[in-house]
Design an enzyme around this catalytic site. Structure first.
Site, PDB file in Angstrom:
ATOM      1  N   HIS A  24       0.940  -1.532  -0.009  1.00 30.70           N
ATOM      2  CA  HIS A  24       0.048  -0.216   0.022  1.00 30.70           C
ATOM      3  C   HIS A  24       1.068   1.100   0.106  1.00 30.70           C
ATOM      4  O   HIS A  24       0.565   1.931   0.587  1.00 30.70           O
ATOM      5  CB  HIS A  24      -1.130   0.113   1.106  1.00 30.70           C
ATOM      6  CG  HIS A  24      -0.651  -0.022   2.447  1.00 30.70           C
ATOM      7  ND1 HIS A  24       0.582  -0.118   3.287  1.00 30.70           N
ATOM      8  CD2 HIS A  24      -1.202  -1.150   3.187  1.00 30.70           C
ATOM      9  CE1 HIS A  24       1.033   0.293   4.370  1.00 30.70           C
ATOM     10  NE2 HIS A  24      -0.155  -1.087   4.753  1.00 30.70           N
ATOM     11  N   HIS A  78      -3.804  -8.629  15.563  1.00 34.03           N
ATOM     12  CA  HIS A  78      -4.431  -7.512  14.972  1.00 34.03           C
ATOM     13  C   HIS A  78      -5.552  -7.817  13.277  1.00 34.03           C
ATOM     14  O   HIS A  78      -4.963  -8.745  12.975  1.00 34.03           O
ATOM     15  CB  HIS A  78      -3.117  -7.205  14.214  1.00 34.03           C
ATOM     16  CG  HIS A  78      -3.367  -5.883  13.118  1.00 34.03           C
ATOM     17  ND1 HIS A  78      -4.241  -5.346  13.335  1.00 34.03           N
ATOM     18  CD2 HIS A  78      -2.119  -4.976  12.193  1.00 34.03           C
ATOM     19  CE1 HIS A  78      -3.571  -4.040  12.372  1.00 34.03           C
ATOM     20  NE2 HIS A  78      -2.691  -4.141  11.966  1.00 34.03           N
ATOM     21  N   GLU A  80      -5.586  -6.455  10.461  1.00 31.81           N
ATOM     22  CA  GLU A  80      -5.326  -6.284   8.992  1.00 31.81           C
ATOM     23  C   GLU A  80      -5.045  -7.109   8.157  1.00 31.81           C
ATOM     24  O   GLU A  80      -4.557  -8.327   8.902  1.00 31.81           O
ATOM     25  CB  GLU A  80      -3.845  -5.276   9.090  1.00 31.81           C
ATOM     26  CG  GLU A  80      -3.864  -4.568   7.584  1.00 31.81           C
ATOM     27  CD  GLU A  80      -3.015  -3.609   8.095  1.00 31.81           C
ATOM     28  OE1 GLU A  80      -1.974  -3.406   9.024  1.00 31.81           O
ATOM     29  OE2 GLU A  80      -3.190  -3.156   7.098  1.00 31.81           O
ATOM     30  N   ASP A  82      -3.484  -8.778   6.080  1.00 27.12           N
ATOM     31  CA  ASP A  82      -2.320  -9.655   6.084  1.00 27.12           C
ATOM     32  C   ASP A  82      -1.868 -10.509   7.027  1.00 27.12           C
ATOM     33  O   ASP A  82      -1.104 -11.485   6.932  1.00 27.12           O
ATOM     34  CB  ASP A  82      -0.878  -8.404   5.516  1.00 27.12           C
ATOM     35  CG  ASP A  82      -0.514  -7.728   6.815  1.00 27.12           C
ATOM     36  OD1 ASP A  82      -1.664  -7.262   7.046  1.00 27.12           O
ATOM     37  OD2 ASP A  82       0.048  -6.882   6.914  1.00 27.12           O
ATOM     38  N   HIS A 144      -0.810  -0.245  15.029  1.00 27.69           N
ATOM     39  CA  HIS A 144      -0.921   0.915  14.620  1.00 27.69           C
ATOM     40  C   HIS A 144      -2.185   0.650  14.132  1.00 27.69           C
ATOM     41  O   HIS A 144      -2.667   1.801  13.226  1.00 27.69           O
ATOM     42  CB  HIS A 144      -0.105   0.438  13.191  1.00 27.69           C
ATOM     43  CG  HIS A 144      -0.386   0.230  12.285  1.00 27.69           C
ATOM     44  ND1 HIS A 144      -0.829   0.681  10.708  1.00 27.69           N
ATOM     45  CD2 HIS A 144      -0.390  -1.608  12.240  1.00 27.69           C
ATOM     46  CE1 HIS A 144      -0.690  -0.798  10.471  1.00 27.69           C
ATOM     47  NE2 HIS A 144      -0.476  -1.459  10.638  1.00 27.69           N
ATOM     48  N   ASP A 163       2.483  -6.573  14.180  1.00 26.18           N
ATOM     49  CA  ASP A 163       3.770  -5.581  13.444  1.00 26.18           C
ATOM     50  C   ASP A 163       4.680  -5.056  14.395  1.00 26.18           C
ATOM     51  O   ASP A 163       5.560  -4.235  13.737  1.00 26.18           O
ATOM     52  CB  ASP A 163       2.656  -5.233  13.149  1.00 26.18           C
ATOM     53  CG  ASP A 163       1.806  -4.738  11.762  1.00 26.18           C
ATOM     54  OD1 ASP A 163       2.044  -6.116  11.232  1.00 26.18           O
ATOM     55  OD2 ASP A 163       0.765  -4.775  11.629  1.00 26.18           O
ATOM     56  N   TYR A 191      10.926  -0.165   8.172  1.00 28.64           N
ATOM     57  CA  TYR A 191       8.906  -0.110   8.942  1.00 28.64           C
ATOM     58  C   TYR A 191       8.556   0.187  10.451  1.00 28.64           C
ATOM     59  O   TYR A 191       7.198   1.119   9.684  1.00 28.64           O
ATOM     60  CB  TYR A 191       8.919  -1.828   9.380  1.00 28.64           C
ATOM     61  CG  TYR A 191       7.463  -2.066   9.999  1.00 28.64           C
ATOM     62  CD1 TYR A 191       7.098  -3.148   8.939  1.00 28.64           C
ATOM     63  CD2 TYR A 191       7.097  -2.031  10.865  1.00 28.64           C
ATOM     64  CE1 TYR A 191       5.861  -4.011   9.142  1.00 28.64           C
ATOM     65  CE2 TYR A 191       5.795  -2.997  11.207  1.00 28.64           C
ATOM     66  CZ  TYR A 191       5.002  -3.735  10.139  1.00 28.64           C
ATOM     67  OH  TYR A 191       3.552  -3.803  10.097  1.00 28.64           O
ATOM     68  N   HIS A 222       6.105 -10.051  10.981  1.00 24.29           N
ATOM     69  CA  HIS A 222       6.656  -9.629   9.915  1.00 24.29           C
ATOM     70  C   HIS A 222       8.265  -9.916  10.038  1.00 24.29           C
ATOM     71  O   HIS A 222       8.679  -8.978  10.853  1.00 24.29           O
ATOM     72  CB  HIS A 222       6.245  -8.356   9.097  1.00 24.29           C
ATOM     73  CG  HIS A 222       5.267  -7.925   8.459  1.00 24.29           C
ATOM     74  ND1 HIS A 222       4.312  -8.214   7.259  1.00 24.29           N
ATOM     75  CD2 HIS A 222       3.856  -7.487   8.823  1.00 24.29           C
ATOM     76  CE1 HIS A 222       3.460  -8.385   7.357  1.00 24.29           C
ATOM     77  NE2 HIS A 222       2.824  -7.241   8.272  1.00 24.29           N
TER      78      HIS A 222
END
Lengths: 388, 56
Positions: A24, A78, A80, A82, A144, A163, A191, A222
């Protein structure tokens, strides 16, 4: 594809995305990984999942250890996609599994997937036993997203950090000491700069909570798992969250007929002369997400553009918009500069963005057409005076 | 009563005293300073200390 046992009965079952280069708008030149972890205990538990494009890879790794239908709990740290993108697929194997998440996690997951799944909602300080092992949860809202949480497993000294402490870094090694330490720390910095930076106050609280844990492994969502450099990455997070800068300047600019470039190079020489590390970043050839990595620890942030039809150049506007969203909120000094033909607008536009970043604008340089040696000398003198 | 609005720095939610936060136990008409310290942002969950005065 095989799972990787990281401790007895604890497996990495994630996926490696070697090919992704744009996350993104964040350039991921080294690809990324989506990390999920499987724990074989009285309650078989999966911690997070992977991006939907990599579901088969995760299920293949899980199946290498157990039949996925045996999963009892899925910890969702999380929402999100991914990390939650394979929930629907894995829950087809284990429809009775319970998702352990926070209230904002449930809200977000239902708004994304409308799964009407089974949830066990946790708050900060809650513990969930899975047999020999326990998850202690800490909610970390806005590190985040509103739904973020981390979980510490004291019996194994593992922090499942999601994350936080992550890096977009696809490697064959799963641990920090199996890859280049410099690359891993650099990708962690990039990151932080591109994902975490505006939430530094929340990171400070997260680090305070983490102080209570005896962490030997940081299992991120990640990149690599921190094992040998846990203290290094926590110290760096502390520095970044506390806005610690170096004797460093970043100069980001675009130019039409080289006048603004001459000004950029003049600033560059002035900072170098005073012993600063300088990142000179022509935005025609540097991506905004790479420039952010330089912004994170720079004392001075200099932005230049010529006036183009009463506006600034689109590359610069794009960078400034991106930086304003990510900006550290205190303690940075800024310089706006640019050339113009007949309508001096660019510097005022840049100043407006920089004020939106809450930076202290210490100087502005406006130049009609081509700067003379005297004009450049004035920029040099004023800049040297400022930074001395 | 102070009708000043406050913005949640991390997520952008705006606390408006006229509306309060009934789901969070804050009645309409409650000034920001009178909200209990353990209240959290109804959107993202951060604490009261992460709010700042909205300058309009």
């Amino acid at each position: 594809m095989k799972a990787v046992e990281i401790k007895k009965d604890i497996y990495w079952v994630g996926a490696i995305d070697h090919d992704v280069r744009n996350f993104h708008g964040y350039l991921t030149q080294r690809g990324t990984t989506y990390n999920a972890y499987l724990i074989i205990d009285e309650k078989i538990t999966l911690v997070d999942t992977v991006k939907d494009t990599h579901t088969d890879e995760m299920i293949s790794r899980i199946s290498h250890i157990i039949d996925p239908s045996k999963i009892d709990y899925i910890v969702c740290n999380h929402v999100e996609p991914d990390h939650s993108g394979s929930l629907s697929a894995i829950l087809k194997y284990c429809p009775n599994a319970t998702i352990i998440t926070c209230a904002n996690g449930e809200k977000g997951l239902e708004q994304y997937y409308h799964g009407n799944w089974n949830y066990h909602i946790v708050k900060s300080g809650d513990a969930v036993s899975i047999g020999k092992r326990t998850f202690n949860f800490v909610l970390t809202p806005m590190v985040h997203w509103p739904d973020n949480m981390i979980s510490f497993m004291p019996e194994e000294n593992i922090l499942f950090s999601n994350d936080s402490f992550g890096q977009h870094y696809a490697t064959s090694g799963r641990f920090d000491d199996e890859v280049s330490k410099d690359e891993a720390l650099f990708e962690a910095k990039k990151y932080f700069a591109n994902i975490v930076l505006p939430y530094s106050n929340q990171v400070k609280k997260e680090l305070e909570a983490a102080q209570n844990f005896d962490i030997k492994l940081i299992c991120t969502s990640h990149g690599i798992i921190w094992r040998s450099y846990v203290a290094d990455i926590i110290q760096l997070y502390h520095n970044w969250a506390h806005n610690v800068t170096q004797k460093k300047a970043v100069i980001a600019y675009d130019t039409m007929w080289k006048s603004t470039e001459k000004m950029a190079l003049t600033l560059y020489e002035a900072f170098v002369k005073k012993g600063y590390e300088v990142a000179l970043r022509n935005l025609q050839v540097n991506h905004e997400s790479d420039v952010m990595t330089d912004v994170i620890d720079s004392e001075y942030i200099c932005v230049g553009s010529p006036t183009l039809n009463s506006e600034i150049m689109a590359n610069v506007a794009g960078f400034l918009t991106y930086m304003r969203g990510l900006a550290p909120r205190e303690g940075r000094k800024a310089i706006a500069f640019g050339s113009y033909g007949w309508n001096a607008k660019s510097v005022a536009h840049i100043e407006q963005y920089l004020q939106g970043c809450n930076y202290d604008i210490v100087a502005s340089f406006n130049q009609q057409y081509r700067p003379t040696q005297d004009d450049l000398q004035q920029i040099t003198e004023k800049t040297i005076q400022l930074i001395s | 009563m102070s009708m000043e609005k406050y913005v949640c720095e991390p997520c952008g939610y705006i606390y408006d005293p006229a509306e309060g936060d009934p789901d969070g136990g804050i009645k309409p008409g409650t000034a920001f300073k009178d909200i209990p310290d353990d209240w959290v942002c109804p959107v993202c969950g951060v604490g009261k200390e992460d709010f700042s005065l909205l300058e309009e």
